[in-house]
Design an enzyme around this catalytic site. Sequence first.
Site, short mmCIF file in Angstrom:
data_model
loop_
_atom_site.label_atom_id
_atom_site.label_comp_id
_atom_site.label_asym_id
_atom_site.label_seq_id
_atom_site.Cartn_x
_atom_site.Cartn_y
_atom_site.Cartn_z
N ASP A 92 0.83 -1.21 0.00
CA ASP A 92 0.00 0.00 0.00
C ASP A 92 0.86 1.27 0.00
OD1 ASP A 92 -1.86 2.10 0.69
OD2 ASP A 92 -3.19 0.54 1.48
N THR A 123 -7.13 4.23 -1.19
CA THR A 123 -6.85 2.81 -1.05
C THR A 123 -7.97 1.90 -1.55
OG1 THR A 123 -5.38 3.22 0.81
CG2 THR A 123 -6.32 1.00 0.64
N ASP A 133 2.50 2.80 3.11
CA ASP A 133 1.46 3.82 3.25
C ASP A 133 1.42 4.40 4.67
OD1 ASP A 133 -1.14 5.09 2.09
OD2 ASP A 133 -1.77 4.21 4.00
N HIS A 177 2.24 8.35 5.45
CA HIS A 177 1.33 9.33 6.06
C HIS A 177 1.98 9.99 7.27
CE1 HIS A 177 -2.36 8.75 3.82
NE2 HIS A 177 -2.33 7.45 4.00
N ASP A 179 -1.54 0.72 -4.79
CA ASP A 179 -2.79 1.40 -5.10
C ASP A 179 -2.60 2.87 -5.48
OD1 ASP A 179 -1.89 1.78 -2.52
OD2 ASP A 179 -3.85 1.63 -1.56
N HIS A 235 -2.55 11.20 0.00
CA HIS A 235 -2.84 10.82 -1.38
C HIS A 235 -4.33 10.95 -1.57
CE1 HIS A 235 -4.33 7.00 0.24
NE2 HIS A 235 -3.34 7.11 1.09
ZN ZN Z 1 -3.55 2.87 0.11
#
Ligand code: ZN
Length: 433
Positions: A36, A72, A191, A195, A238, A339
Amino acid sequence: MTSKLLCAAFVLAALPLSITFSLQPDQQKVLLVSFDGFRWDYLYRVPTPHFHHVMKHGVRVKQVTNIFITKTYPNHYTLVTGLFAENHGVVANDMFDPMLNKSFSLDNMNIYDSEFWEEATPIWITNQRAGHASGAAMWPGTDVKIHESFPAHYMPYNASVSFEERVAKIIEWFTSKEPINLGLLYWEDPDDMGHHLGPDSPLMGPVISDIDNKLGYLMQMLKKANLWDTLNLIITSDHGMTQCSEERVIELDQYLDRDLYLLIDGSPVAAILPKEGKFDEVYEALAHAHPNLTVYKKEEIPERWHYKYNNRVQPIIAVADEGWYILQNKSEGLMLGNHGYDNALAEMHPIFLAHGPAFRKNFTKEAMSPPPHRGHGKPGEREQESNAYFIGVTLGSIIVIVFFIIFFKHLILSQIPALPSMQGEIAQPLLQA
Ligand SMILES: [Zn+2]
Protein backbone atom coordinates in the site's frame (compact mmCIF):
# COMPACT_ATOMS: atom_id res chain seq x y z
CA MET A 1 -22.20 -9.02 -15.92
CA THR A 2 -19.79 -11.90 -15.67
CA SER A 3 -20.31 -12.95 -19.24
CA LYS A 4 -19.62 -9.40 -20.38
CA LEU A 5 -16.46 -9.26 -18.34
CA LEU A 6 -15.38 -12.52 -19.86
CA CYS A 7 -16.12 -11.28 -23.32
CA ALA A 8 -14.08 -8.13 -22.80
CA ALA A 9 -11.27 -10.12 -21.29
CA PHE A 10 -11.18 -12.39 -24.30
CA VAL A 11 -10.79 -9.43 -26.59
CA LEU A 12 -8.06 -8.02 -24.42
CA ALA A 13 -6.33 -11.30 -24.20
CA ALA A 14 -6.40 -12.26 -27.83
CA LEU A 15 -3.35 -10.39 -29.08
CA PRO A 16 -0.67 -11.95 -26.92
CA LEU A 17 -2.06 -15.39 -27.54
CA SER A 18 1.17 -17.16 -28.30
CA ILE A 19 2.20 -17.28 -24.68
CA THR A 20 -0.94 -18.94 -23.51
CA PHE A 21 -0.20 -22.19 -25.22
CA SER A 22 3.27 -22.60 -23.88
CA LEU A 23 2.22 -22.41 -20.24
CA GLN A 24 2.10 -25.75 -18.49
CA PRO A 25 -0.79 -26.44 -16.11
CA ASP A 26 1.46 -25.83 -13.10
CA GLN A 27 2.40 -22.41 -14.53
CA GLN A 28 -1.21 -21.21 -14.60
CA LYS A 29 -0.97 -19.46 -11.26
CA VAL A 30 -1.05 -15.78 -10.32
CA LEU A 31 -0.02 -14.11 -7.09
CA LEU A 32 -1.05 -10.45 -6.87
CA VAL A 33 0.81 -8.45 -4.22
CA SER A 34 0.06 -4.90 -3.09
CA PHE A 35 2.36 -2.80 -0.94
CA ASP A 36 0.00 0.00 0.00
CA GLY A 37 1.18 3.50 -0.91
CA PHE A 38 4.37 2.40 -2.72
CA ARG A 39 5.04 5.40 -4.94
CA TRP A 40 6.59 4.59 -8.33
CA ASP A 41 9.87 6.39 -7.63
CA TYR A 42 10.51 4.84 -4.20
CA LEU A 43 12.33 2.16 -6.17
CA TYR A 44 15.17 4.63 -6.70
CA ARG A 45 15.31 6.37 -3.31
CA VAL A 46 17.44 3.70 -1.67
CA PRO A 47 18.90 0.42 -2.94
CA THR A 48 16.02 -2.00 -3.56
CA PRO A 49 17.85 -5.11 -4.81
CA HIS A 50 14.86 -7.44 -4.64
CA PHE A 51 12.61 -5.14 -6.64
CA HIS A 52 15.44 -4.68 -9.14
CA HIS A 53 15.90 -8.45 -9.38
CA VAL A 54 12.23 -8.79 -10.32
CA MET A 55 12.58 -6.01 -12.91
CA LYS A 56 15.71 -7.56 -14.42
CA HIS A 57 14.09 -10.96 -14.78
CA GLY A 58 10.59 -9.72 -15.47
CA VAL A 59 8.72 -6.62 -16.60
CA ARG A 60 8.00 -3.18 -15.23
CA VAL A 61 5.84 -0.18 -16.11
CA LYS A 62 7.45 3.04 -14.90
CA GLN A 63 4.42 5.33 -14.85
CA VAL A 64 1.00 3.78 -14.37
CA THR A 65 -1.95 6.12 -14.14
CA ASN A 66 -4.22 4.78 -11.45
CA ILE A 67 -7.81 5.90 -10.89
CA PHE A 68 -9.41 8.92 -9.26
CA ILE A 69 -9.74 9.23 -6.36
CA THR A 70 -6.24 7.99 -5.62
CA LYS A 71 -7.29 6.33 -2.37
CA THR A 72 -6.85 2.81 -1.05
CA TYR A 73 -10.23 1.15 -1.44
CA PRO A 74 -11.20 2.63 -4.82
CA ASN A 75 -7.86 1.61 -6.34
CA HIS A 76 -7.68 -1.83 -4.78
CA TYR A 77 -11.13 -2.58 -6.15
CA THR A 78 -10.06 -1.34 -9.57
CA LEU A 79 -7.11 -3.73 -9.50
CA VAL A 80 -9.43 -6.71 -9.10
CA THR A 81 -12.32 -5.57 -11.33
CA GLY A 82 -10.73 -3.51 -14.12
CA LEU A 83 -13.35 -0.81 -13.55
CA PHE A 84 -13.30 2.88 -12.68
CA ALA A 85 -14.67 3.96 -9.31
CA GLU A 86 -17.98 5.21 -10.73
CA ASN A 87 -18.55 1.74 -12.16
CA HIS A 88 -17.38 -0.55 -9.38
CA GLY A 89 -19.06 1.63 -6.77
CA VAL A 90 -16.28 1.89 -4.19
CA VAL A 91 -15.85 5.60 -4.84
CA ALA A 92 -14.01 6.48 -1.63
CA ASN A 93 -12.76 5.09 1.68
CA ASP A 94 -15.66 6.90 3.33
CA MET A 95 -19.02 6.92 1.55
CA PHE A 96 -22.71 7.57 1.94
CA ASP A 97 -25.23 5.96 -0.40
CA PRO A 98 -28.49 7.95 -0.41
CA MET A 99 -30.44 5.14 -2.12
CA LEU A 100 -29.39 2.57 0.45
CA ASN A 101 -29.37 5.23 3.19
CA LYS A 102 -26.19 3.61 4.46
CA SER A 103 -22.64 4.69 5.24
CA PHE A 104 -19.30 3.01 4.64
CA SER A 105 -16.17 3.98 6.53
CA LEU A 106 -12.66 2.62 6.40
CA ASP A 107 -11.74 4.73 9.41
CA ASN A 108 -14.30 2.86 11.52
CA MET A 109 -13.82 -0.46 9.67
CA ASN A 110 -17.50 -0.22 8.75
CA ILE A 111 -16.83 -1.84 5.39
CA TYR A 112 -18.63 -5.18 5.64
CA ASP A 113 -21.96 -4.26 4.06
CA SER A 114 -22.07 -6.39 0.91
CA GLU A 115 -24.15 -3.87 -1.01
CA PHE A 116 -21.24 -1.45 -1.26
CA TRP A 117 -19.20 -4.06 -3.13
CA GLU A 118 -21.77 -5.64 -5.39
CA GLU A 119 -21.84 -3.18 -8.29
CA ALA A 120 -18.93 -5.25 -9.62
CA THR A 121 -17.57 -8.77 -9.34
CA PRO A 122 -13.98 -9.11 -8.11
CA ILE A 123 -11.58 -11.48 -9.78
CA TRP A 124 -11.45 -13.90 -6.84
CA ILE A 125 -15.13 -14.64 -7.32
CA THR A 126 -14.93 -14.86 -11.12
CA ASN A 127 -12.09 -17.33 -10.68
CA GLN A 128 -14.16 -19.49 -8.37
CA ARG A 129 -17.19 -19.38 -10.65
CA ALA A 130 -14.89 -20.90 -13.27
CA GLY A 131 -14.21 -23.81 -10.96
CA HIS A 132 -10.92 -22.71 -9.37
CA ALA A 133 -9.99 -21.68 -5.83
CA SER A 134 -8.78 -18.24 -4.68
CA GLY A 135 -6.87 -17.36 -1.52
CA ALA A 136 -6.50 -13.89 0.02
CA ALA A 137 -4.27 -12.58 2.78
CA MET A 138 -5.83 -9.29 3.91
CA TRP A 139 -6.47 -7.85 0.44
CA PRO A 140 -9.16 -5.15 0.87
CA GLY A 141 -12.64 -6.59 0.46
CA THR A 142 -11.64 -10.25 0.49
CA ASP A 143 -13.20 -10.84 3.92
CA VAL A 144 -16.49 -9.29 2.79
CA LYS A 145 -19.28 -11.51 1.49
CA ILE A 146 -19.75 -10.37 -2.11
CA HIS A 147 -22.46 -11.90 -4.31
CA GLU A 148 -22.91 -14.56 -1.62
CA SER A 149 -19.25 -15.64 -1.87
CA PHE A 150 -15.94 -15.47 -0.06
CA PRO A 151 -12.57 -16.60 -1.40
CA ALA A 152 -12.04 -20.32 -0.73
CA HIS A 153 -9.35 -19.23 1.75
CA TYR A 154 -9.04 -15.82 3.37
CA MET A 155 -7.86 -14.09 6.52
CA PRO A 156 -10.25 -11.79 8.39
CA TYR A 157 -8.64 -8.37 8.32
CA ASN A 158 -6.30 -7.77 11.24
CA ALA A 159 -3.53 -5.21 10.83
CA SER A 160 -1.43 -6.83 13.55
CA VAL A 161 -0.89 -10.07 11.58
CA SER A 162 2.72 -10.04 10.38
CA PHE A 163 3.85 -10.10 6.76
CA GLU A 164 5.53 -13.45 7.41
CA GLU A 165 2.26 -15.00 8.63
CA ARG A 166 0.43 -13.71 5.58
CA VAL A 167 3.10 -15.17 3.26
CA ALA A 168 2.93 -18.49 5.11
CA LYS A 169 -0.81 -18.72 4.44
CA ILE A 170 -0.40 -17.90 0.75
CA ILE A 171 2.28 -20.59 0.36
CA GLU A 172 0.15 -23.09 2.26
CA TRP A 173 -2.81 -22.48 -0.05
CA PHE A 174 -0.73 -22.68 -3.26
CA THR A 175 0.81 -25.97 -2.17
CA SER A 176 -2.17 -27.70 -0.56
CA LYS A 177 -3.81 -30.82 -1.98
CA GLU A 178 -6.50 -28.67 -3.53
CA PRO A 179 -4.35 -25.68 -4.42
CA ILE A 180 -5.48 -22.18 -5.22
CA ASN A 181 -4.50 -20.75 -8.62
CA LEU A 182 -5.04 -17.12 -7.60
CA GLY A 183 -3.52 -15.54 -4.50
CA LEU A 184 -3.90 -11.97 -3.24
CA LEU A 185 -1.49 -10.55 -0.67
CA TYR A 186 -1.71 -7.13 0.96
CA TRP A 187 0.66 -5.17 3.22
CA GLU A 188 -0.12 -1.80 4.88
CA ASP A 189 3.27 -0.15 4.33
CA PRO A 190 4.86 2.05 3.08
CA ASP A 191 1.46 3.82 3.25
CA ASP A 192 1.22 4.00 7.05
CA MET A 193 4.71 5.41 7.47
CA GLY A 194 4.32 7.65 4.42
CA HIS A 195 1.33 9.33 6.06
CA HIS A 196 3.14 9.61 9.36
CA LEU A 197 6.55 10.84 8.20
CA GLY A 198 5.72 12.46 4.87
CA PRO A 199 7.32 11.02 1.72
CA ASP A 200 10.08 13.65 1.66
CA SER A 201 11.40 12.60 5.07
CA PRO A 202 14.83 10.95 5.02
CA LEU A 203 13.34 8.44 7.46
CA MET A 204 11.37 6.97 4.54
CA GLY A 205 14.62 5.39 3.31
CA PRO A 206 14.63 2.64 5.96
CA VAL A 207 10.87 2.13 5.44
CA ILE A 208 11.44 1.44 1.74
CA SER A 209 14.41 -0.82 2.55
CA ASP A 210 12.15 -2.78 4.88
CA ILE A 211 9.60 -3.32 2.08
CA ASP A 212 12.41 -4.51 -0.18
CA ASN A 213 13.42 -7.00 2.51
CA LYS A 214 9.81 -8.17 2.75
CA LEU A 215 9.77 -8.78 -1.00
CA GLY A 216 13.05 -10.69 -0.55
CA TYR A 217 11.40 -12.82 2.11
CA LEU A 218 8.44 -13.56 -0.16
CA MET A 219 10.81 -14.55 -3.01
CA GLN A 220 12.78 -16.80 -0.66
CA MET A 221 9.64 -18.55 0.55
CA LEU A 222 8.34 -19.00 -3.01
CA LYS A 223 11.66 -20.56 -4.02
CA LYS A 224 11.62 -22.83 -1.00
CA ALA A 225 8.13 -24.02 -1.99
CA ASN A 226 9.25 -24.58 -5.61
CA LEU A 227 6.82 -21.90 -6.77
CA TRP A 228 9.23 -19.21 -7.94
CA ASP A 229 9.77 -20.51 -11.48
CA THR A 230 6.17 -21.46 -12.15
CA LEU A 231 4.12 -18.76 -10.47
CA ASN A 232 3.23 -15.45 -12.14
CA LEU A 233 3.97 -12.77 -9.56
CA ILE A 234 2.52 -9.27 -9.97
CA ILE A 235 3.77 -6.61 -7.56
CA THR A 236 1.85 -3.38 -7.47
CA SER A 237 0.31 -0.73 -5.29
CA ASP A 238 -2.79 1.40 -5.10
CA HIS A 239 -1.35 4.92 -5.15
CA GLY A 240 1.65 7.08 -4.27
CA MET A 241 2.04 9.79 -1.64
CA THR A 242 2.79 13.51 -1.53
CA GLN A 243 4.25 15.79 1.12
CA CYS A 244 1.80 17.89 3.14
CA SER A 245 2.47 20.71 5.57
CA GLU A 246 0.75 22.80 8.21
CA GLU A 247 1.50 25.72 5.89
CA ARG A 248 -0.87 24.30 3.29
CA VAL A 249 -4.21 23.84 5.00
CA ILE A 250 -7.64 24.80 3.68
CA GLU A 251 -9.93 25.27 6.66
CA LEU A 252 -13.57 24.78 5.67
CA ASP A 253 -14.91 26.45 8.84
CA GLN A 254 -13.53 29.75 7.54
CA TYR A 255 -15.95 29.67 4.63
CA LEU A 256 -18.86 27.48 5.53
CA ASP A 257 -21.20 26.98 8.49
CA ARG A 258 -21.17 23.32 9.58
CA ASP A 259 -24.93 23.41 10.00
CA LEU A 260 -25.30 23.69 6.22
CA TYR A 261 -23.71 20.40 5.18
CA LEU A 262 -22.39 16.95 6.04
CA LEU A 263 -18.77 16.15 5.28
CA ILE A 264 -18.86 12.57 4.00
CA ASP A 265 -15.18 12.27 3.06
CA GLY A 266 -12.29 14.58 3.94
CA SER A 267 -8.96 15.42 2.37
CA PRO A 268 -7.93 15.88 -0.35
CA VAL A 269 -11.31 15.33 -2.05
CA ALA A 270 -13.96 16.68 0.29
CA ALA A 271 -17.28 14.98 -0.41
CA ILE A 272 -19.94 17.46 0.59
CA LEU A 273 -23.63 16.70 1.12
CA PRO A 274 -25.53 19.98 1.56
CA LYS A 275 -28.50 19.86 3.90
CA GLU A 276 -31.96 20.05 2.34
CA GLY A 277 -32.40 23.31 0.43
CA LYS A 278 -28.85 24.49 1.13
CA PHE A 279 -27.11 23.41 -2.06
CA ASP A 280 -26.74 26.89 -3.59
CA GLU A 281 -25.61 28.46 -0.36
CA VAL A 282 -22.95 25.81 0.19
CA TYR A 283 -21.75 25.93 -3.41
CA GLU A 284 -21.53 29.74 -3.50
CA ALA A 285 -19.64 29.83 -0.22
CA LEU A 286 -17.04 27.34 -1.39
CA ALA A 287 -16.73 27.99 -5.11
CA HIS A 288 -14.16 30.76 -4.83
CA ALA A 289 -13.12 30.25 -1.23
CA HIS A 290 -9.49 29.30 -1.70
CA PRO A 291 -7.07 29.48 -4.66
CA ASN A 292 -5.88 25.90 -4.05
CA LEU A 293 -9.34 24.39 -3.86
CA THR A 294 -11.37 23.50 -6.95
CA VAL A 295 -15.06 23.00 -6.29
CA TYR A 296 -17.26 20.95 -8.61
CA LYS A 297 -20.97 20.39 -8.76
CA LYS A 298 -21.35 16.68 -9.33
CA GLU A 299 -22.37 17.14 -12.97
CA GLU A 300 -19.29 19.30 -13.58
CA ILE A 301 -16.75 16.72 -12.46
CA PRO A 302 -14.28 16.25 -15.36
CA GLU A 303 -15.08 13.27 -17.56
CA ARG A 304 -11.45 12.15 -17.46
CA TRP A 305 -11.89 11.16 -13.81
CA HIS A 306 -14.75 8.77 -14.59
CA TYR A 307 -16.15 9.74 -11.24
CA LYS A 308 -19.53 11.41 -11.52
CA TYR A 309 -21.96 8.66 -12.48
CA ASN A 310 -22.56 7.01 -9.16
CA ASN A 311 -25.02 7.67 -6.34
CA ARG A 312 -22.22 7.56 -3.83
CA VAL A 313 -20.50 10.61 -5.33
CA GLN A 314 -21.89 13.55 -3.34
CA PRO A 315 -23.56 16.64 -4.90
CA ILE A 316 -20.43 18.76 -4.40
CA ILE A 317 -16.79 17.70 -4.32
CA ALA A 318 -13.95 20.06 -3.41
CA VAL A 319 -10.54 18.93 -4.64
CA ALA A 320 -7.33 20.28 -3.10
CA ASP A 321 -4.23 21.01 -5.16
CA GLU A 322 -1.35 18.62 -4.64
CA GLY A 323 0.15 18.92 -1.17
CA TRP A 324 -2.78 20.95 0.20
CA TYR A 325 -4.87 19.59 3.03
CA ILE A 326 -8.59 20.09 3.66
CA LEU A 327 -9.73 20.26 7.28
CA GLN A 328 -12.88 21.61 8.84
CA ASN A 329 -10.73 23.12 11.56
CA LYS A 330 -6.96 23.24 11.98
CA SER A 331 -7.31 21.77 15.46
CA GLU A 332 -8.10 18.40 13.82
CA GLY A 333 -4.45 17.97 12.91
CA LEU A 334 -3.05 16.60 9.69
CA MET A 335 -0.84 13.85 8.34
CA LEU A 336 2.49 14.83 6.80
CA GLY A 337 1.86 12.64 3.77
CA ASN A 338 -1.35 12.11 1.87
CA HIS A 339 -2.84 10.82 -1.38
CA GLY A 340 -6.21 10.94 -3.07
CA TYR A 341 -5.32 13.84 -5.39
CA ASP A 342 -5.72 14.06 -9.19
CA ASN A 343 -4.61 10.78 -10.75
CA ALA A 344 -2.72 12.71 -13.44
CA LEU A 345 -0.10 13.73 -10.84
CA ALA A 346 3.06 11.61 -10.97
CA GLU A 347 3.38 11.52 -7.19
CA MET A 348 0.05 9.68 -7.02
CA HIS A 349 1.29 6.86 -9.25
CA PRO A 350 2.01 3.34 -7.97
CA ILE A 351 4.54 0.68 -8.98
CA PHE A 352 3.91 -2.16 -11.40
CA LEU A 353 6.29 -5.10 -11.79
CA ALA A 354 5.73 -8.71 -12.78
CA HIS A 355 7.75 -11.90 -13.01
CA GLY A 356 6.97 -15.43 -14.12
CA PRO A 357 6.47 -17.72 -17.10
CA ALA A 358 3.79 -15.47 -18.62
CA PHE A 359 6.00 -12.38 -18.68
CA ARG A 360 8.89 -11.13 -20.77
CA LYS A 361 12.32 -10.74 -19.18
CA ASN A 362 14.08 -7.46 -18.51
CA PHE A 363 11.44 -5.35 -20.21
CA THR A 364 10.42 -1.83 -19.23
CA LYS A 365 7.43 0.04 -20.55
CA GLU A 366 7.60 3.76 -19.90
CA ALA A 367 3.97 4.64 -19.23
CA MET A 368 0.42 3.41 -19.29
CA SER A 369 -2.68 5.54 -19.07
CA PRO A 370 -6.33 4.80 -19.50
CA PRO A 371 -7.45 5.57 -23.07
CA PRO A 372 -9.39 8.76 -23.88
CA HIS A 373 -12.93 9.08 -22.63
CA ARG A 374 -15.24 6.56 -24.26
CA GLY A 375 -18.67 7.36 -22.91
CA HIS A 376 -20.05 6.98 -19.46
CA GLY A 377 -22.17 4.79 -17.30
CA LYS A 378 -25.21 6.61 -16.02
CA PRO A 379 -26.89 5.13 -12.99
CA GLY A 380 -29.06 2.27 -14.11
CA GLU A 381 -27.01 1.68 -17.22
CA ARG A 382 -23.91 0.77 -15.34
CA GLU A 383 -23.93 -2.92 -16.13
CA GLN A 384 -24.21 -2.21 -19.84
CA GLU A 385 -21.59 0.49 -19.88
CA SER A 386 -19.03 -1.28 -17.80
CA ASN A 387 -17.63 -3.16 -20.76
CA ALA A 388 -16.13 0.00 -22.17
CA TYR A 389 -14.69 0.89 -18.84
CA PHE A 390 -13.44 -2.58 -18.27
CA ILE A 391 -11.37 -2.25 -21.38
CA GLY A 392 -10.17 1.16 -20.29
CA VAL A 393 -8.50 0.81 -16.95
CA THR A 394 -4.89 -0.09 -17.46
CA LEU A 395 -3.66 -1.55 -14.26
CA GLY A 396 -6.69 -3.61 -13.49
CA SER A 397 -6.85 -4.62 -17.13
CA ILE A 398 -3.32 -5.95 -17.11
CA ILE A 399 -4.07 -8.11 -14.13
CA VAL A 400 -7.33 -9.31 -15.55
CA ILE A 401 -5.69 -9.92 -18.94
CA VAL A 402 -2.97 -12.05 -17.42
CA PHE A 403 -5.52 -13.86 -15.37
CA PHE A 404 -7.75 -14.73 -18.27
CA ILE A 405 -4.91 -15.60 -20.56
CA ILE A 406 -3.70 -18.08 -18.06
CA PHE A 407 -7.00 -19.57 -17.03
CA PHE A 408 -9.15 -19.44 -20.12
CA LYS A 409 -6.76 -20.14 -22.94
CA HIS A 410 -8.98 -22.53 -24.81
CA LEU A 411 -11.94 -20.21 -24.69
CA ILE A 412 -9.77 -17.34 -25.88
CA LEU A 413 -8.98 -19.28 -29.05
CA SER A 414 -12.53 -18.90 -30.27
CA GLN A 415 -12.39 -15.13 -29.78
CA ILE A 416 -9.37 -14.42 -31.98
CA PRO A 417 -11.16 -12.40 -34.70
CA ALA A 418 -11.67 -9.36 -32.47
CA LEU A 419 -8.36 -7.60 -32.03
CA PRO A 420 -8.71 -3.88 -31.32
CA SER A 421 -5.20 -2.47 -31.38
CA MET A 422 -5.62 -0.29 -28.30
CA GLN A 423 -6.35 -3.17 -26.00
CA GLY A 424 -3.45 -5.13 -27.33
CA GLU A 425 -1.20 -2.19 -26.65
CA ILE A 426 -2.04 -2.34 -22.97
CA ALA A 427 -0.74 -5.81 -22.31
CA GLN A 428 1.20 -7.02 -25.30
CA PRO A 429 4.67 -5.68 -24.57
CA LEU A 430 4.67 -7.17 -21.09
CA LEU A 431 3.84 -10.73 -22.02
CA GLN A 432 6.06 -13.39 -23.55
CA ALA A 433 6.15 -13.24 -27.34
ZN1 ZN B 1 -3.55 2.87 0.11
